[in-house]
Design a protein around this motif. Structure first.
Motif, mmCIF file in Angstrom:
data_model
loop_
_atom_site.group_PDB
_atom_site.id
_atom_site.type_symbol
_atom_site.label_atom_id
_atom_site.label_comp_id
_atom_site.label_asym_id
_atom_site.label_seq_id
_atom_site.Cartn_x
_atom_site.Cartn_y
_atom_site.Cartn_z
ATOM 1 N N LEU A 1 37.276 38.886 34.271
ATOM 2 C CA LEU A 1 36.901 38.262 32.941
ATOM 3 C C LEU A 1 38.455 38.311 32.158
ATOM 4 O O LEU A 1 38.875 37.467 31.008
ATOM 5 C CB LEU A 1 36.026 38.790 31.997
ATOM 6 N N SER A 2 39.288 39.384 32.396
ATOM 7 C CA SER A 2 40.509 39.774 31.755
ATOM 8 C C SER A 2 41.649 38.777 31.844
ATOM 9 O O SER A 2 42.599 38.497 31.192
ATOM 10 C CB SER A 2 40.988 41.261 32.010
ATOM 11 N N TYR A 3 41.316 37.781 32.906
ATOM 12 C CA TYR A 3 42.331 36.827 33.142
ATOM 13 C C TYR A 3 41.803 35.402 32.632
ATOM 14 O O TYR A 3 42.621 34.516 33.154
ATOM 15 C CB TYR A 3 42.451 36.917 34.695
ATOM 16 N N THR A 4 40.884 35.494 31.727
ATOM 17 C CA THR A 4 40.547 34.218 31.279
ATOM 18 C C THR A 4 41.510 33.260 30.448
ATOM 19 O O THR A 4 41.354 31.975 30.630
ATOM 20 C CB THR A 4 39.355 34.585 29.981
ATOM 21 N N PHE A 5 42.619 33.953 29.901
ATOM 22 C CA PHE A 5 43.734 33.458 29.301
ATOM 23 C C PHE A 5 44.695 33.117 30.201
ATOM 24 O O PHE A 5 45.953 32.812 29.509
ATOM 25 C CB PHE A 5 43.742 33.901 27.746
ATOM 26 N N ASP A 6 44.878 33.813 31.232
ATOM 27 C CA ASP A 6 45.991 33.936 31.950
ATOM 28 C C ASP A 6 46.142 33.224 33.490
ATOM 29 O O ASP A 6 46.840 32.597 33.712
ATOM 30 C CB ASP A 6 46.359 35.412 32.393
ATOM 31 N N SER A 7 44.911 33.694 34.162
ATOM 32 C CA SER A 7 45.067 33.026 35.820
ATOM 33 C C SER A 7 43.631 32.768 36.240
ATOM 34 O O SER A 7 42.889 33.577 36.589
ATOM 35 C CB SER A 7 45.732 33.892 36.472
ATOM 36 N N TYR A 8 43.302 31.325 36.535
ATOM 37 C CA TYR A 8 42.046 31.354 37.374
ATOM 38 C C TYR A 8 41.934 31.921 38.513
ATOM 39 O O TYR A 8 40.886 32.563 38.839
ATOM 40 C CB TYR A 8 41.994 29.875 37.635
ATOM 41 N N PHE A 9 43.147 31.978 39.520
ATOM 42 C CA PHE A 9 42.934 32.772 40.753
ATOM 43 C C PHE A 9 42.841 34.113 40.696
ATOM 44 O O PHE A 9 41.963 34.558 41.346
ATOM 45 C CB PHE A 9 44.138 32.088 41.568
ATOM 46 N N GLN A 10 43.567 34.615 39.784
ATOM 47 C CA GLN A 10 43.371 36.020 39.684
ATOM 48 C C GLN A 10 41.969 36.500 39.213
ATOM 49 O O GLN A 10 41.423 37.459 39.685
ATOM 50 C CB GLN A 10 44.593 36.590 38.917
ATOM 51 N N GLY A 11 41.522 35.809 38.198
ATOM 52 C CA GLY A 11 40.104 36.182 37.487
ATOM 53 C C GLY A 11 39.136 35.930 38.904
ATOM 54 O O GLY A 11 38.177 36.606 38.945
ATOM 55 N N MET A 12 39.351 34.993 39.504
ATOM 56 C CA MET A 12 38.185 34.477 40.379
ATOM 57 C C MET A 12 38.160 35.565 41.756
ATOM 58 O O MET A 12 37.409 35.713 42.238
ATOM 59 C CB MET A 12 38.422 32.985 41.012
ATOM 60 N N HIS A 13 39.309 36.066 42.110
ATOM 61 C CA HIS A 13 39.629 37.104 43.026
ATOM 62 C C HIS A 13 38.946 38.416 42.575
ATOM 63 O O HIS A 13 38.016 38.901 43.716
ATOM 64 C CB HIS A 13 41.105 37.522 43.271
ATOM 65 N N HIS A 14 38.814 38.662 41.593
ATOM 66 C CA HIS A 14 38.052 39.891 41.156
ATOM 67 C C HIS A 14 36.566 39.590 41.155
ATOM 68 O O HIS A 14 35.752 40.453 41.452
ATOM 69 C CB HIS A 14 38.758 40.527 39.764
ATOM 70 N N LEU A 15 36.283 38.239 40.762
ATOM 71 C CA LEU A 15 34.914 38.101 40.385
ATOM 72 C C LEU A 15 34.335 37.821 41.943
ATOM 73 O O LEU A 15 33.321 38.250 42.301
ATOM 74 C CB LEU A 15 34.702 36.887 39.955
ATOM 75 N N ALA A 16 35.306 37.511 42.902
ATOM 76 C CA ALA A 16 34.757 37.292 44.405
ATOM 77 C C ALA A 16 34.473 38.747 44.905
ATOM 78 O O ALA A 16 33.716 39.140 45.719
ATOM 79 C CB ALA A 16 35.690 36.416 45.182
ATOM 80 N N GLU A 17 35.376 39.727 44.595
ATOM 81 C CA GLU A 17 35.230 41.020 45.044
ATOM 82 C C GLU A 17 34.100 41.789 44.471
ATOM 83 O O GLU A 17 33.322 42.405 45.241
ATOM 84 C CB GLU A 17 36.752 42.075 44.645
ATOM 85 N N ALA A 18 33.821 41.373 43.098
ATOM 86 C CA ALA A 18 32.682 42.037 42.650
ATOM 87 C C ALA A 18 31.442 41.615 43.217
ATOM 88 O O ALA A 18 30.464 42.216 43.717
ATOM 89 C CB ALA A 18 32.582 41.487 41.241
#
Length: 337
Positions: free
Chosen positions: A208-225
């Motif tokens: 969620l910290s990448y909400t205003f920065d990067s879709y791909f980095q944000g989704m990477h961490h959500l996929a890991e979670a």
């Protein structure tokens, strides 16, 4: 093999420091974890039984912790019973057995002179405040934690408390919109803990910290979670990630192909991303507009500047959330462009 003096169960048992140091010299991390866990469930040492509860808590062994709490409850030592009382409250908060306001009330009513228990009660209260979105109380805790920690002599307890503290720092800095600091503490936690529940929570916050920065980095961490949550059958977290976190980030970045959710708010968010404002309003009209996010979604759907401003004020005044307040602010700026 571990020396017999280390695993002898009598009144001459060593401290938690000695036990963990001994295992560290001869075993890998996974083996050390299981050896320490098993030792704590067998020990007859009052001191180790007390402090072993923190080991079980920070590593996510909640069923074992409940058993050890009961053993401490049955101790003739009043200090052990006090520790049991505090850890029972800790696990009750963690497993949402009471409303957070009740947790705070119970913690306030517990009096102690033991430095470790003073720290633990503050952790209980600050996390309960977080659950009630009273984020300003987090800052108050951070002003006092160094004094509390300085009173604790046991280095193992301080190391365990530090993991908890870093989690609070992660939350605090994310809410303050200080993302470099938030991510720094997130990665520290991932390197420090073996608690999969904690790792899932940290990856969600990182995503969620990448909400205003990067879709791909944000989704990477959500996929890991999500991967961790599935591996360890964390049903509640799987549901939140699949139906709230992933749809939220996908809709925010207008990447909603094949995204489905049974969460009404996020269904509306997806319709907004598709440009179907009428459909979003229809969904949102079924819901109470009782949160900053719902106000934001309705403001987006209706292109209503007043509602977006209400959402912004809600984020700031009721949640002290300087990160997600950027959502309605960004929408307002786009409408003025």
């Amino acid at each position: 093999m571990v020396k017999s003096s280390i695993i002898t169960l009598n009144e001459h048992e060593p401290s938690m420091n000695v036990i963990m140091d001994s295992f560290a010299h001869e075993y890998d991390a996974k083996a050390r974890m299981e050896l320490t866990r098993n030792f704590l469930m067998r020990t007859s040492s009052d001191n180790v039984r007390k402090k072993g509860m923190e080991f079980l808590y920070v590593n996510g062994f909640y069923e074992d912790l409940q058993i050890l709490i009961q053993k401490n409850w049955g101790s003739e030592n009043s200090s052990n019973r006090d520790w049991a009382r505090v850890y029972q409250l800790t696990i009750d908060r963690k497993l949402t057995r009471y409303h957070p306001s009740e947790i705070v009330r119970k913690a306030e009513n517990m009096k102690t002179d033991e430095p470790e228990l003073k720290c633990l009660l503050e952790f209980v209260k600050v996390t309960a405040y977080y659950n009630m979105n009273q984020y300003n109380k987090v800052g108050n805790f951070l002003e006092n934690y160094q004094y509390l920690f300085q009173q604790v002599d046991d280095r193992i307890m301080v190391s365990f408390f530090t993991i908890r503290l870093h989690h609070i720092f992660l939350t605090y800095y994310l809410l303050r919109n200080e993302l470099i600091m938030a991510r720094k503490y997130a990665y520290r936690i991932l390197n420090q803990t073996s608690n999969n529940l904690t790792k899932v929570d940290v990856h969600i916050k990182l995503g969620l910290s990448y909400t205003f920065d990067s879709y791909f980095q944000g989704m990477h961490h959500l996929a890991e979670a999500l991967k961790l949550a599935r591996e360890h059958q964390l049903t509640k977290h799987i549901r939140v990630i699949e139906h709230q976190n992933i749809p939220f980030l996908a809709a925010h970045f207008n990447q909603v192909d094949n995204i489905k959710t049974d969460d009404k708010s996020e269904q509306a968010h997806i319709e907004i991303a598709k440009g179907n404002y009428t459909g979003a309003i229809t969904i949102l009209n079924e819901l109470p507009t009782d949160s900053a996010f719902k106000l934001y979604y309705m403001g987006r759907a209706k292109q209503d500047k007043k509602m977006l401003l209400q959402s912004y004020n809600y984020f700031i005044e009721k949640r002290s959330d300087f990160f997600f307040c950027r959502l309605p602010l960004k929408a307002l700026m786009q409408m003025r462009a």
